[in-house]
Design an enzyme around this catalytic site. Structure first.
Site, PDB file in Angstrom:
ATOM      1  N   LYS A  61      -8.029   4.381 -13.002  1.00 20.43           N
ATOM      2  CA  LYS A  61      -8.269   3.203 -12.144  1.00 20.43           C
ATOM      3  C   LYS A  61      -8.392   3.621 -10.678  1.00 20.43           C
ATOM      4  O   LYS A  61      -9.288   3.161  -9.974  1.00 20.43           O
ATOM      5  CB  LYS A  61      -7.112   2.210 -12.308  1.00 20.43           C
ATOM      6  N   ASN A  62      -7.513   4.502 -10.237  1.00 21.67           N
ATOM      7  CA  ASN A  62      -7.529   4.858  -8.819  1.00 21.67           C
ATOM      8  C   ASN A  62      -8.648   5.832  -8.460  1.00 21.67           C
ATOM      9  O   ASN A  62      -8.822   6.169  -7.294  1.00 21.67           O
ATOM     10  CB  ASN A  62      -6.162   5.403  -8.385  1.00 21.67           C
TER      11      ASN A  62
ATOM     12  N   ARG B  26      -6.886  -5.264  -2.952  1.00 25.23           N
ATOM     13  CA  ARG B  26      -6.689  -4.475  -1.756  1.00 25.23           C
ATOM     14  C   ARG B  26      -7.722  -3.355  -1.633  1.00 25.23           C
ATOM     15  O   ARG B  26      -8.183  -3.023  -0.542  1.00 25.23           O
ATOM     16  CB  ARG B  26      -5.290  -3.854  -1.775  1.00 25.23           C
TER      17      ARG B  26
ATOM     18  N   CYS C 278      -1.865  -6.129  -5.082  1.00 28.08           N
ATOM     19  CA  CYS C 278      -0.471  -6.283  -5.481  1.00 28.08           C
ATOM     20  C   CYS C 278       0.407  -6.701  -4.319  1.00 28.08           C
ATOM     21  O   CYS C 278       0.231  -6.225  -3.206  1.00 28.08           O
ATOM     22  CB  CYS C 278       0.066  -4.949  -5.995  1.00 28.08           C
TER      23      CYS C 278
ATOM     24  N   ARG D 130       1.235  -4.095   3.495  1.00 26.65           N
ATOM     25  CA  ARG D 130       0.312  -2.975   3.289  1.00 26.65           C
ATOM     26  C   ARG D 130      -0.715  -3.010   4.409  1.00 26.65           C
ATOM     27  O   ARG D 130      -1.828  -3.489   4.236  1.00 26.65           O
ATOM     28  CB  ARG D 130      -0.336  -3.064   1.915  1.00 26.65           C
ATOM     29  N   PRO D 131      -0.333  -2.498   5.579  1.00 24.83           N
ATOM     30  CA  PRO D 131      -1.252  -2.581   6.724  1.00 24.83           C
ATOM     31  C   PRO D 131      -2.479  -1.685   6.542  1.00 24.83           C
ATOM     32  O   PRO D 131      -2.514  -0.846   5.637  1.00 24.83           O
ATOM     33  CB  PRO D 131      -0.397  -2.081   7.883  1.00 24.83           C
ATOM     34  N   ILE D 132      -3.494  -1.880   7.420  1.00 22.91           N
ATOM     35  CA  ILE D 132      -4.698  -1.056   7.334  1.00 22.91           C
ATOM     36  C   ILE D 132      -4.947  -0.308   8.649  1.00 22.91           C
ATOM     37  O   ILE D 132      -6.049   0.130   8.927  1.00 22.91           O
ATOM     38  CB  ILE D 132      -5.944  -1.892   6.933  1.00 22.91           C
ATOM     39  N   ASP D 133      -3.873  -0.199   9.471  1.00 20.71           N
ATOM     40  CA  ASP D 133      -4.036   0.429  10.789  1.00 20.71           C
ATOM     41  C   ASP D 133      -4.571   1.860  10.709  1.00 20.71           C
ATOM     42  O   ASP D 133      -5.375   2.279  11.543  1.00 20.71           O
ATOM     43  CB  ASP D 133      -2.696   0.400  11.551  1.00 20.71           C
ATOM     44  N   LEU D 134      -4.157   2.630   9.686  1.00 21.45           N
ATOM     45  CA  LEU D 134      -4.599   4.026   9.592  1.00 21.45           C
ATOM     46  C   LEU D 134      -6.101   4.090   9.288  1.00 21.45           C
ATOM     47  O   LEU D 134      -6.812   4.953   9.813  1.00 21.45           O
ATOM     48  CB  LEU D 134      -3.810   4.778   8.512  1.00 21.45           C
TER      49      LEU D 134
ATOM     50  N   ASP E 182       3.667   4.657  -8.313  1.00 25.07           N
ATOM     51  CA  ASP E 182       3.102   3.837  -9.393  1.00 25.07           C
ATOM     52  C   ASP E 182       3.811   4.044 -10.734  1.00 25.07           C
ATOM     53  O   ASP E 182       3.486   3.374 -11.710  1.00 25.07           O
ATOM     54  CB  ASP E 182       1.598   4.122  -9.556  1.00 25.07           C
TER      55      ASP E 182
ATOM     56  N   VAL F  34       7.592   5.212  -0.624  1.00 26.20           N
ATOM     57  CA  VAL F  34       6.178   5.025  -0.251  1.00 26.20           C
ATOM     58  C   VAL F  34       5.909   3.598   0.226  1.00 26.20           C
ATOM     59  O   VAL F  34       5.279   3.387   1.259  1.00 26.20           O
ATOM     60  CB  VAL F  34       5.241   5.421  -1.420  1.00 26.20           C
TER      61      VAL F  34
ATOM     62  N   ARG G  51      -5.166  -5.973 -14.453  1.00 23.03           N
ATOM     63  CA  ARG G  51      -5.853  -5.295 -13.334  1.00 23.03           C
ATOM     64  C   ARG G  51      -5.989  -3.799 -13.594  1.00 23.03           C
ATOM     65  O   ARG G  51      -6.927  -3.168 -13.115  1.00 23.03           O
ATOM     66  CB  ARG G  51      -5.073  -5.475 -12.025  1.00 23.03           C
TER      67      ARG G  51
HETATM   68  C1  UD1 Z   1      -3.166   3.836  -3.423  1.00 24.12           C
HETATM   69  C2  UD1 Z   1      -3.242   3.476  -4.890  1.00 24.12           C
HETATM   70  C3  UD1 Z   1      -1.948   2.806  -5.329  1.00 24.12           C
HETATM   71  C4  UD1 Z   1      -0.750   3.699  -5.005  1.00 24.12           C
HETATM   72  C5  UD1 Z   1      -0.778   4.136  -3.539  1.00 24.12           C
HETATM   73  C6  UD1 Z   1       0.288   5.166  -3.209  1.00 24.12           C
HETATM   74  C7  UD1 Z   1      -5.605   3.074  -5.250  1.00 24.12           C
HETATM   75  C8  UD1 Z   1      -6.674   2.105  -5.549  1.00 24.12           C
HETATM   76  N1  UD1 Z   1      -4.371   2.565  -5.092  1.00 24.12           N
HETATM   77  O1  UD1 Z   1      -2.996   2.624  -2.688  1.00 24.12           O
HETATM   78  O2  UD1 Z   1      -2.025   2.589  -6.737  1.00 24.12           O
HETATM   79  O3  UD1 Z   1       0.443   2.987  -5.219  1.00 24.12           O
HETATM   80  O4  UD1 Z   1      -2.064   4.724  -3.221  1.00 24.12           O
HETATM   81  O5  UD1 Z   1       0.161   6.270  -4.029  1.00 24.12           O
HETATM   82  O6  UD1 Z   1      -5.847   4.267  -5.182  1.00 24.12           O
HETATM   83  N2  UD1 Z   1      -0.127   2.444   5.102  1.00 24.12           N
HETATM   84  C9  UD1 Z   1      -0.072   2.096   6.423  1.00 24.12           C
HETATM   85  N3  UD1 Z   1      -1.234   1.886   7.095  1.00 24.12           N
HETATM   86  C10 UD1 Z   1      -2.471   2.022   6.494  1.00 24.12           C
HETATM   87  C11 UD1 Z   1      -2.514   2.395   5.138  1.00 24.12           C
HETATM   88  C12 UD1 Z   1      -1.323   2.587   4.455  1.00 24.12           C
HETATM   89  O7  UD1 Z   1       1.004   1.960   6.996  1.00 24.12           O
HETATM   90  O8  UD1 Z   1      -3.502   1.840   7.152  1.00 24.12           O
HETATM   91  C13 UD1 Z   1       1.135   2.632   4.346  1.00 24.12           C
HETATM   92  C14 UD1 Z   1       1.292   1.609   3.224  1.00 24.12           C
HETATM   93  O9  UD1 Z   1       1.826   0.401   3.709  1.00 24.12           O
HETATM   94  C15 UD1 Z   1       2.226   2.314   2.280  1.00 24.12           C
HETATM   95  C16 UD1 Z   1       1.808   3.780   2.432  1.00 24.12           C
HETATM   96  O10 UD1 Z   1       1.093   3.873   3.664  1.00 24.12           O
HETATM   97  O11 UD1 Z   1       3.556   2.176   2.696  1.00 24.12           O
HETATM   98  C17 UD1 Z   1       0.932   4.300   1.303  1.00 24.12           C
HETATM   99  O12 UD1 Z   1      -0.214   3.511   1.183  1.00 24.12           O
HETATM  100  P1  UD1 Z   1      -1.613   4.104   0.693  1.00 24.12           P
HETATM  101  O13 UD1 Z   1      -1.443   5.545   0.313  1.00 24.12           O
HETATM  102  O14 UD1 Z   1      -2.639   3.760   1.694  1.00 24.12           O
HETATM  103  O15 UD1 Z   1      -1.855   3.266  -0.622  1.00 24.12           O
HETATM  104  P2  UD1 Z   1      -3.195   2.606  -1.107  1.00 24.12           P
HETATM  105  O16 UD1 Z   1      -4.359   3.481  -0.769  1.00 24.12           O
HETATM  106  O17 UD1 Z   1      -3.229   1.187  -0.712  1.00 24.12           O
END
Ligand code: UD1
Length: 421
Positions: free
Chosen positions: A22-23, A92, A116, A121-125, A304, A326, A396
């Site tokens: 899936k990922n 997401r 989920c 789950r911010p997107i700042d990065l 996960d 995480v 999902r």
């Molecule tokens: C992906 C996986 C998800 C898995 C996660 C961690 C997919 C489709 N989903 O989710 O199944 O649980 O990796 O292995 O591949 N964060 C920030 N800012 C950002 C982005 C992330 O602070 O801009 C934080 C998140 O809140 C979280 C951590 O970084 O605490 C990890 O998130 P991230 O690795 O980005 O997970 P996803 O890519 O959403």
């Protein structure tokens, strides 16, 4: 709404072939937007997150057809760079459509992504990386509007090795002028899969699987036929299904190295796991407590697999501790497991699990994808009937989960009216 009804107590046995991850498929579907030529994808799981992503691609102008596990995409020229809010909110992962749409069309409008409910789950990065490549970002009324006349290669340093941000920046960098280097990149196997897929279309990416990824910009990408890597989280969930029912399973099409952190913890808990090429054999025995399970980015223990592992440890001899590093607030399964007789105490990021002799059936709600799977596993081991509600979360990421489990001897059925996808 649909639910699962599980009658616990049957041992699972038999063999199962694990399908594509899936990922991997979600970012790879997004990356398909970077070419105008035909894309063939093999071993694609039939899960609702894939359906939502395909609906989005169709809205953008991609022709999609499916023959069993093979997907054919004809991206051609895209109609629009705006992703409908209703679809965006369902998942997401739709956030990483930003990178490819910026690369292909120079602009994109998305609303804040759904998915989920596992804490903030911010997107700042993602946004910081894109800004450093010359993207202008406006955030208004829950929408992000991004535009770049031309993307330029850049040095991006991630504060945390985010999987999604690494993938988004890799995709945005494909058509950028010059080279983009991602430092502190995520190292998950699915990122290597994305690199291999893009390179097979003509991209120039090196370093996926390490913490430094270099992407040299190219002018165009061609057609491709690609087979996804197997889903390590599905394999891990099935290892626990065998372990918790004291069963015996043969999991085919597995890359054992991807499951190293999970296998070694579960061996510590007394589960017998051995490898034979791409086959993993699992035999369940008495479960022992494990002093410390700490989730971490890959190659650490995957977040996960945290909920499923907690379910197993509720039946261990002794006290186990799981620490979630995480995501914040990824313990929504705890309250539901307690309804089934589990003894768990949460203290901040850690959960202390005191093993009990038996779980009992109850009516529980799947709070998210992996927590939902964990409750199904609990139901397989529990005495009596368990009803798991809100199973659209499970759909999902697990293709016909009940049919898979029933084929291995579980007593589980789906009832109710299917949700529309
Ligand atoms: C992906 C996986 C998800 C898995 C996660 C961690 C997919 C489709 N989903 O989710 O199944 O649980 O990796 O292995 O591949 N964060 C920030 N800012 C950002 C982005 C992330 O602070 O801009 C934080 C998140 O809140 C979280 C951590 O970084 O605490 C990890 O998130 P991230 O690795 O980005 O997970 P996803 O890519 O959403």
């Amino acid at each position: 709404m649909e639910k699962f009804i599980i009658s616990g107590g049957s041992s699972l046995s038999g063999r199962l072939r694990v399908k594509g991850a899936k990922n991997s498929i979600l970012p790879i579907l997004a990356a398909s937007l970077l070419t105008s030529e035909r894309v063939e994808l093999k071993d694609v799981p039939d899960i609702s997150d894939v359906k939502v992503m395909l609906n989005i691609l169709e809205c953008l102008g991609v022709k999609v057809s499916r023959e069993k596990d093979i997907l054919l995409l004809e991206p051609g020229s895209l109609y629009t760079s705006e992703i409908p809010e209703s679809l965006m909110c369902e998942m997401r992962s739709s956030i990483f459509l930003m990178g490819p749409l910026l690369g292909r069309l120079g602009k994109v409008k998305v609303s804040y992504p759904g998915g989920c409910d596992i804490g903030p789950r911010p997107i700042d990065l993602h946004l910081k990386g894109l800004i450093s490549m010359g993207v202008n970002i406006k955030e208004e009324n829950g929408c992000v509007q991004a535009e770049a006349r031309s993307l330029k290669g850049s040095n991006v340093h991630l504060d945390f090795p985010s999987v999604g941000a690494t993938e988004n920046i890799m995709m945005a960098a494909i058509y950028a002028r010059g080279t983009t280097t991602i430092h502190n990149a995520a190292k998950e196997p699915e990122i290597i899969d994305l690199q291999n897929f893009l390179n097979k279309m003509g991209a120039k990416i090196k370093g996926a699987g390490t913490d430094t990824i270099k992407i040299e910009g190219v002018k165009s990408l061609g057609k491709v036929s690609y087979t996804l890597i197997p889903d390590r989280i599905l394999a891990g969930t099935m290892i626990i299904a065998a372990a918790i029912t004291r069963g015996e399973l043969m999991l085919e099409n597995v890359i054992p190295e991807h499951l190293e952190a999970v296998s070694s913890k579960l061996r510590e808990a007394g589960v017998e796991i051995w490898e034979e090429g791409d086959v993993l054999h699992v035999k369940g025995r008495k479960i022992n407590a494990v002093q410390s399970v700490r989730t971490l980015p890959y190659p650490g223990f995957p977040t996960d697999m945290q909920a499923q592992t907690m379910t197993l440890l509720t039946l261990a001899r002794g006290t186990s501790v799981i620490t979630e590093n995480v995501f914040d607030g990824r313990f929504s399964h705890v309250g539901e497991l307690k309804k089934m007789g589990a003894d768990i105490m949460v203290d901040g990021r850690s959960a202390v699990i005191q093993g009990v002799k038996q779980l009992h059936g109850a009516v529980v709600k799947a709070p998210d994808l992996r927590a939902g799977a964990a409750l199904v596993l609990a139901g397989l081991a529990a005495e009596g009937h368990t009803i798991v509600e809100e199973i659209h979360h499970i759909d999902r990421g697990y293709e016909k989960f009940e049919e898979t489990l029933r084929g291995l001897g579980a007593n589980i059925k789906r009832v109710g009216i299917p949700a529309e996808v």
